[in-house]
Design a protein around this motif. Structure first.
Motif, PDB file in Angstrom:
ATOM      1  N   LEU A  16     115.786  -0.849 -32.196  1.00 53.50           N
ATOM      2  CA  LEU A  16     116.818  -0.212 -31.374  1.00 53.50           C
ATOM      3  C   LEU A  16     116.900   1.287 -31.633  1.00 53.50           C
ATOM      4  CD1 LEU A  16     119.656  -2.898 -31.534  1.00 53.50           C
ATOM      5  CD2 LEU A  16     118.270  -2.286 -29.542  1.00 53.50           C
ATOM      6  N   ASN A  17     116.469   1.710 -32.799  1.00 46.25           N
ATOM      7  CA  ASN A  17     116.440   3.141 -33.100  1.00 46.25           C
ATOM      8  C   ASN A  17     115.246   3.844 -32.455  1.00 46.25           C
ATOM      9  OD1 ASN A  17     118.774   3.153 -34.641  1.00 46.25           O
ATOM     10  ND2 ASN A  17     117.689   2.767 -36.560  1.00 46.25           N
ATOM     11  N   SER A  18     114.292   3.054 -31.951  1.00 48.95           N
ATOM     12  CA  SER A  18     113.042   3.653 -31.472  1.00 48.95           C
ATOM     13  C   SER A  18     112.735   3.371 -30.005  1.00 48.95           C
ATOM     14  CB  SER A  18     111.868   3.139 -32.322  1.00 48.95           C
ATOM     15  OG  SER A  18     112.077   3.395 -33.693  1.00 48.95           O
ATOM     16  N   PHE A  19     113.345   2.332 -29.426  1.00 50.28           N
ATOM     17  CA  PHE A  19     112.960   1.930 -28.073  1.00 50.28           C
ATOM     18  C   PHE A  19     114.172   1.835 -27.146  1.00 50.28           C
ATOM     19  CE2 PHE A  19     109.606   0.384 -30.828  1.00 50.28           C
ATOM     20  CZ  PHE A  19     108.455   0.753 -30.142  1.00 50.28           C
ATOM     21  N   ARG A  20     113.908   2.053 -25.884  1.00 49.95           N
ATOM     22  CA  ARG A  20     114.955   1.998 -24.855  1.00 49.95           C
ATOM     23  C   ARG A  20     115.431   0.569 -24.607  1.00 49.95           C
ATOM     24  NH1 ARG A  20     116.062   5.155 -20.308  1.00 49.95           N
ATOM     25  NH2 ARG A  20     118.125   4.533 -19.585  1.00 49.95           N
ATOM     26  N   ALA A  21     114.521  -0.395 -24.723  1.00 48.79           N
ATOM     27  CA  ALA A  21     114.886  -1.790 -24.473  1.00 48.79           C
ATOM     28  C   ALA A  21     114.159  -2.692 -25.459  1.00 48.79           C
ATOM     29  CB  ALA A  21     114.529  -2.197 -23.040  1.00 48.79           C
ATOM     30  N   VAL A  22     114.857  -3.719 -25.921  1.00 47.42           N
ATOM     31  CA  VAL A  22     114.295  -4.711 -26.833  1.00 47.42           C
ATOM     32  C   VAL A  22     114.559  -6.088 -26.243  1.00 47.42           C
ATOM     33  CG1 VAL A  22     114.335  -5.715 -29.142  1.00 47.42           C
ATOM     34  CG2 VAL A  22     114.686  -3.248 -28.852  1.00 47.42           C
ATOM     35  N   ALA A  83     115.457 -12.064 -11.573  1.00 50.00           N
ATOM     36  CA  ALA A  83     115.194 -10.840 -10.818  1.00 50.00           C
ATOM     37  C   ALA A  83     115.809  -9.601 -11.462  1.00 50.00           C
ATOM     38  CB  ALA A  83     115.727 -10.982  -9.390  1.00 50.00           C
ATOM     39  N   LEU A  84     116.607  -9.779 -12.503  1.00 50.62           N
ATOM     40  CA  LEU A  84     117.303  -8.650 -13.121  1.00 50.62           C
ATOM     41  C   LEU A  84     116.369  -7.557 -13.642  1.00 50.62           C
ATOM     42  CD1 LEU A  84     120.080  -7.538 -13.850  1.00 50.62           C
ATOM     43  CD2 LEU A  84     119.962  -8.820 -15.996  1.00 50.62           C
ATOM     44  N   PRO A  85     115.182  -7.896 -14.198  1.00 54.36           N
ATOM     45  CA  PRO A  85     114.294  -6.827 -14.665  1.00 54.36           C
ATOM     46  C   PRO A  85     113.925  -5.798 -13.602  1.00 54.36           C
ATOM     47  CG  PRO A  85     113.608  -8.909 -15.599  1.00 54.36           C
ATOM     48  CD  PRO A  85     114.683  -9.222 -14.597  1.00 54.36           C
ATOM     49  N   GLU A  86     113.995  -6.152 -12.320  1.00 53.29           N
ATOM     50  CA  GLU A  86     113.728  -5.157 -11.274  1.00 53.29           C
ATOM     51  C   GLU A  86     114.726  -4.017 -11.373  1.00 53.29           C
ATOM     52  OE1 GLU A  86     113.596  -6.869  -7.404  1.00 53.29           O
ATOM     53  OE2 GLU A  86     112.220  -8.477  -7.969  1.00 53.29           O
ATOM     54  N   THR A  87     116.002  -4.365 -11.533  1.00 57.51           N
ATOM     55  CA  THR A  87     117.044  -3.348 -11.670  1.00 57.51           C
ATOM     56  C   THR A  87     116.878  -2.567 -12.969  1.00 57.51           C
ATOM     57  OG1 THR A  87     118.593  -4.707 -10.399  1.00 57.51           O
ATOM     58  CG2 THR A  87     119.543  -2.982 -11.796  1.00 57.51           C
ATOM     59  N   MET A  92     115.706   2.258 -16.233  1.00 55.00           N
ATOM     60  CA  MET A  92     114.983   2.833 -17.372  1.00 55.00           C
ATOM     61  C   MET A  92     114.027   3.936 -16.957  1.00 55.00           C
ATOM     62  SD  MET A  92     114.228  -0.257 -20.054  1.00 55.00           S
ATOM     63  CE  MET A  92     113.956  -1.616 -18.926  1.00 55.00           C
ATOM     64  N   ASP A  93     113.607   3.930 -15.680  1.00 54.72           N
ATOM     65  CA  ASP A  93     112.655   4.943 -15.222  1.00 54.72           C
ATOM     66  C   ASP A  93     113.331   6.195 -14.691  1.00 54.72           C
ATOM     67  OD1 ASP A  93     110.613   3.324 -15.936  1.00 54.72           O
ATOM     68  OD2 ASP A  93     110.031   2.723 -13.923  1.00 54.72           O
ATOM     69  N   ARG A  94     114.658   6.199 -14.617  1.00 59.20           N
ATOM     70  CA  ARG A  94     115.343   7.400 -14.133  1.00 59.20           C
ATOM     71  C   ARG A  94     115.131   8.568 -15.106  1.00 59.20           C
ATOM     72  NH1 ARG A  94     121.287   5.513 -11.865  1.00 59.20           N
ATOM     73  NH2 ARG A  94     120.539   4.498  -9.964  1.00 59.20           N
ATOM     74  N   GLY A 123     105.558  -2.205 -21.184  1.00 54.58           N
ATOM     75  CA  GLY A 123     105.511  -0.766 -21.351  1.00 54.58           C
ATOM     76  C   GLY A 123     106.880  -0.122 -21.436  1.00 54.58           C
ATOM     77  N   ARG A 124     107.921  -0.876 -21.116  1.00 58.72           N
ATOM     78  CA  ARG A 124     109.283  -0.340 -21.169  1.00 58.72           C
ATOM     79  C   ARG A 124     110.115  -1.020 -22.249  1.00 58.72           C
ATOM     80  NH1 ARG A 124     107.735  -0.920 -15.911  1.00 58.72           N
ATOM     81  NH2 ARG A 124     107.752   0.978 -14.615  1.00 58.72           N
TER      82      ARG A 124
END
Length: 381
Positions: A16-22, A83-87, A92-94, A123-124
């Protein structure tokens, strides 16, 4: 009784200290939610439990709900909204979003590729797998070790007041998985048929897989049997240990070996309720091999893991690749394991840096150059 899972907590903190999503993945009721609650209050508006109708209602329009949230957002049982990962990908790409504005901890009970049918977070998001208790958490006391082997590592099964209650919980967990979890992920096999397949699979524990026999017994195609096996693998119930192929002038086994990842579930399917029943069972040795194998993989955390076998009879239970080294592991449920011709062949043919023979004894000793007998409990030191 509460068992603190310090290593998992430390690993998750680092991610969590290094990545946007876990993505925190593992079987249901293995402790993922308990772990996540160390990082967020369940009463927080940024905690979503997708088995809760209110949380699902709040995420009916996920973009408008999540876009305004800053800090850590926890979404539990994400498989309920495939379908939530689409959102999440869009958020995350903003480019205007800072690292800690909208950070996501996603909890699920299957491999991400199974849960996210329409959009991958490859990749995210980074993945952390949570399993049941292991010997680093329960300790190496002989009684605790036997209890972990018999009951398995699911917290409710391991910590049950007695073996009977533990067995009841494990049977209920199997039925819940067959009747609820698998259909939710798209596995629409009839529950009685899937239960029979799982019971049949228990007798393959520690053996090379062959789809023909279960397909014939169940009256279904080999392709369907392989699909059933893949779903149990992707929901962390079964491990398909793949074979390693060397460029040798020997015919090598090319089918995977099958292991139940939790011996408590294995024993429930085999009708084993107590330690004396386990010790007298024909599959006792195979059960202990699978138990020890899971402990080694959990503690060693290798880069890659395989088994190796030739049609001439040479074999190696576990071949680990870690830090550019080749480590061989054999599992022997005996008081004093000895060097075998198969070990010598594996050492030479696979060019092993070391070979460890893991056994349930107390003393560590050399069997030959580069070959050592190691107690299971010594893995921690």
């Amino acid at each position: 009784m509460f068992i603190e899972r310090r290593q998992l907590t430390s690993q998750l903190t680092g991610l969590l200290n290094s990545f946007r999503a876990v993505e925190l993945v593992g079987p249901r009721q293995v402790g993922k939610t308990t772990l996540a609650r160390q990082f967020i209050d369940v009463a927080s508006p940024q905690y979503f439990d997708l088995e809760d109708p209110l949380s699902r209602q709040r995420l009916a329009d996920p973009m408008s709900t999540l876009a305004g949230l800053n800090g850590l957002v926890v979404i539990d049982k994400i498989q309920h909204l495939p379908a939530l990962p689409e959102t999440l990908r869009v958020l995350m790409d903003r480019p205007d979003r800072m690292h800690l504005n909208g950070q996501y901890l996603l909890l699920g009970s299957a491999a991400p590729r199974v849960m996210h049918k329409s959009e991958s977070l490859l990749g995210r998001a980074v993945t952390l797998e949570v399993g049941g208790f292991d010997i680093s958490e329960t300790g190496t006391d002989p009684e605790a070790l036997q209890q972990l082997w018999l009951r398995g590592g699911f917290p409710a099964a391991y910590l049950a007041p007695d073996d009977a209650v533990s067995t009841q919980w494990r049977h209920a967990a199997i039925q819940r998985h067959v009747s609820g979890d698998l259909p939710l992920l798209g596995m629409n096999a009839p529950a009685p048929l899937m239960t029979r397949f799982w019971q049949m699979l228990a007798h393959y524990h520690g053996q090379t897989w062959n789809a023909a026999e279960p397909a014939r017994s169940l009256g279904i195609s080999e392709q369907t049997v392989r699909r059933y096996l893949d779903y149990l693998t992707q929901t962390f119930m079964v491990r398909q240990l793949q074979p390693w192929h060397e460029n040798l002038a020997k015919r090598q086994v090319k089918a995977p070996k099958i292991y139940f990842r939790d011996t408590g579930l294995l024993h429930a399917l085999l009708g084993i309720r107590t330690l004396p029943q386990l010790l007298a069972h024909p599959l006792c040795g195979a059960s202990w091999e699978g138990f020890a194998l899971e402990q080694v993989l959990r503690i060693a955390q290798p880069d890659q893991a395989y088994f190796w076998a030739t049609h001439q009879g040479a074999e190696l239970d576990l071949l680990l690749f870690k830090d550019n080294r080749r480590i061989g592991v054999e599992f022997k449920r005996s008081d004093a394991p000895k060097l075998t011709p198969s070990m010598r062949i594996a050492l030479e043919d696979l060019k092993l840096d070391a070979l460890y023979v893991v056994y349930p004894g107390l003393h560590r000793y050399a069997l030959a150059s580069e070959v050592e007998a190691v107690p299971l409990t010594a893995l921690l030191t």
